[in-house]
Design a protein around this motif. Structure first.
Motif, PDB file in Angstrom:
ATOM      1  N   GLU A  13     150.456 138.082 -25.709  1.00 55.79           N
ATOM      2  CA  GLU A  13     149.777 136.834 -25.352  1.00 55.79           C
ATOM      3  C   GLU A  13     148.918 137.055 -24.103  1.00 55.79           C
ATOM      4  O   GLU A  13     147.783 136.578 -24.028  1.00 55.79           O
ATOM      5  N   GLU A  14     149.429 137.792 -23.159  1.00 56.13           N
ATOM      6  CA  GLU A  14     148.701 138.069 -21.909  1.00 56.13           C
ATOM      7  C   GLU A  14     147.433 138.887 -22.184  1.00 56.13           C
ATOM      8  O   GLU A  14     146.367 138.586 -21.628  1.00 56.13           O
ATOM      9  N   GLU A  15     147.532 139.904 -23.017  1.00 56.29           N
ATOM     10  CA  GLU A  15     146.363 140.719 -23.356  1.00 56.29           C
ATOM     11  C   GLU A  15     145.298 139.878 -24.057  1.00 56.29           C
ATOM     12  O   GLU A  15     144.111 139.980 -23.741  1.00 56.29           O
ATOM     13  N   PHE A  16     145.749 139.052 -24.996  1.00 51.66           N
ATOM     14  CA  PHE A  16     144.811 138.198 -25.710  1.00 51.66           C
ATOM     15  C   PHE A  16     144.122 137.223 -24.763  1.00 51.66           C
ATOM     16  O   PHE A  16     142.901 137.053 -24.814  1.00 51.66           O
ATOM     17  N   GLU A  17     144.882 136.588 -23.902  1.00 50.51           N
ATOM     18  CA  GLU A  17     144.300 135.631 -22.955  1.00 50.51           C
ATOM     19  C   GLU A  17     143.304 136.324 -22.032  1.00 50.51           C
ATOM     20  O   GLU A  17     142.260 135.762 -21.704  1.00 50.51           O
ATOM     21  N   GLN A  18     143.624 137.549 -21.621  1.00 51.95           N
ATOM     22  CA  GLN A  18     142.726 138.288 -20.727  1.00 51.95           C
ATOM     23  C   GLN A  18     141.387 138.572 -21.400  1.00 51.95           C
ATOM     24  O   GLN A  18     140.330 138.310 -20.826  1.00 51.95           O
ATOM     25  N   ILE A  19     141.415 139.099 -22.616  1.00 51.95           N
ATOM     26  CA  ILE A  19     140.153 139.427 -23.283  1.00 51.95           C
ATOM     27  C   ILE A  19     139.419 138.163 -23.708  1.00 51.95           C
ATOM     28  O   ILE A  19     138.196 138.089 -23.646  1.00 51.95           O
TER      29      ILE A  19
END
Length: 51
Positions: A13-19
């Motif tokens: 979820e964190e990676e997705f939110e970042q990109i």
């Protein structure tokens, strides 16, 4: 140039939110951001000399 290939990537979820947030701040799609990063990879000729 026609884009015929696709890649499925699993993200946290964190990676997705970042990109996703980065893409929104640049007014790009997530796909455009990823393609831009791919364009920055070393060219195939320079990689072949390593292996």
């Amino acid at each position: 140039m026609t884009r015929e290939k696709s890649i499925k990537v699993r993200l946290t979820e964190e990676e997705f939110e970042q990109i996703n947030l980065y893409a929104k701040t640049k007014d790009f799609s997530v796909s455009e951001v990823i393609r831009d990063y791919i364009k920055r990879l070393p060219k195939m000729d320079s990689l072949r000399s390593i292996y």
